[in-house]
Design an enzyme around this catalytic site. Structure first.
Site, PDB file in Angstrom:
ATOM      1  CG  ASN A  69      -0.390  -5.753   8.266  1.00 23.04           C
ATOM      2  OD1 ASN A  69      -0.205  -4.551   8.386  1.00 23.04           O
ATOM      3  ND2 ASN A  69      -1.390  -6.263   7.589  1.00 23.04           N
ATOM      4  CB  CYS A  70       0.493  -5.102  14.342  1.00 17.77           C
ATOM      5  SG  CYS A  70      -0.038  -5.711  15.949  1.00 17.77           S
ATOM      6  CB  VAL A  71      -0.516 -10.911  13.617  1.00 15.81           C
ATOM      7  CG1 VAL A  71      -0.101 -11.159  15.046  1.00 15.81           C
ATOM      8  CG2 VAL A  71      -1.485 -11.962  13.147  1.00 15.81           C
TER       9      VAL A  71
END
Lengths: 129, 118
Positions: A78-80
């Site tokens: 996941n893109c943080v």
């Protein structure tokens, strides 16, 4: 044999993008190709919610990702920053930020956009959903 | 090293796609991928001068486009047809963009490894 990196930008419910991405991933693996990583960006980060509870006769996309990761050892990232903005929080982040809840478990890990870019540099093809 | 074209195809501020496209483009360039940018469809609205997105609670990420040259993103393009459809005047563009015809856009896409549409 080719290597693919997938970018999923469609949300878990209300978008067919993740289902198409899952089917692509399975078909590619069945055909002997490798999925280097699935990177969730934009509203795609909602796929990481372990709290989505669709009705029993509906497809549970979260479980779909979980199975893909387990069966084929595919990394789910996941893109943080996209995730945190949308309230998708792992346990450690909840603790750091003083939040009382979290909804992203170990099947997904929060990473940076760099993991998308390094994946693009390494894989033969980027496929976006 | 791979070449990327990041396509801005949605309007700014109404959704987060443009901002997230810009984050992606800058990161890709900082990883030394040769990155170009194309504004097309509603994405050409990024090129309107004097925007004030803070008035609707949005961050002014348009201002960040000015930093692209520091990321070595030098090739900025705008689709000629879209520019005309949306009435974006060439002489008032805030960025140094090159106007491309559909044919030239096709050629550019053919010259890069990946096209990422936001």
């Amino acid at each position: 044999m080719s290597t693919f990196i997938l970018q999923v930008s469609g949300k878990a419910y209300g978008s067919a993008a993740p289902v198409h991405a899952l089917r692509f991933a399975k078909a590619a693996i069945d055909d002997g190709h490798q999925i280097l990583r699935v990177f969730f960006y934009q509203d795609g980060v909602f796929n990481a919610s372990s709290l989505g509870s669709p009705a029993s006769d509906e497809f549970n996309v979260y479980q779909g990702w979980q199975q893909l990761a387990k069966l084929h050892n595919v990394e789910l990232v996941n893109c943080v920053s996209a995730a945190l903005r949308r309230g998708m929080v792992a346990k450690e982040e909840a603790e750091t930020q003083g939040l009382s809840h979290w909804n992203v478990d170990d099947h997904f890990h929060n990473g940076g956009l760099g993991e998308l870019v390094s994946g693009i540099a390494k894989a033969d093809r980027l496929i976006c959903f | 090293m791979k070449k990327l074209c990041v396509v801005f195809s949605t309007s700014p501020h109404g959704n987060a796609a443009g901002r997230e496209a810009l984050d992606f483009a800058m990161l890709a360039a900082s990883y030394d991928l040769e990155t170009s940018i194309l504004f097309t469809d509603e994405g050409v609205l990024h090129l309107m001068a004097n925007q004030n997105p803070e008035s609707i609670g949005c961050r002014d990420y348009i201002a960040t486009f000015g930093a692209l040259e520091f990321y070595d993103i030098e090739n900025l393009y705008v689709c000629k047809d879209s520019q005309k459809e949306f009435g974006i005047e060439s002489d008032s563009l805030p960025l140094d963009v090159q106007v491309l015809t559909s044919e030239a856009i096709r050629e550019h896409f053919a010259s890069v490894n990946e096209v990422v549409v936001y």
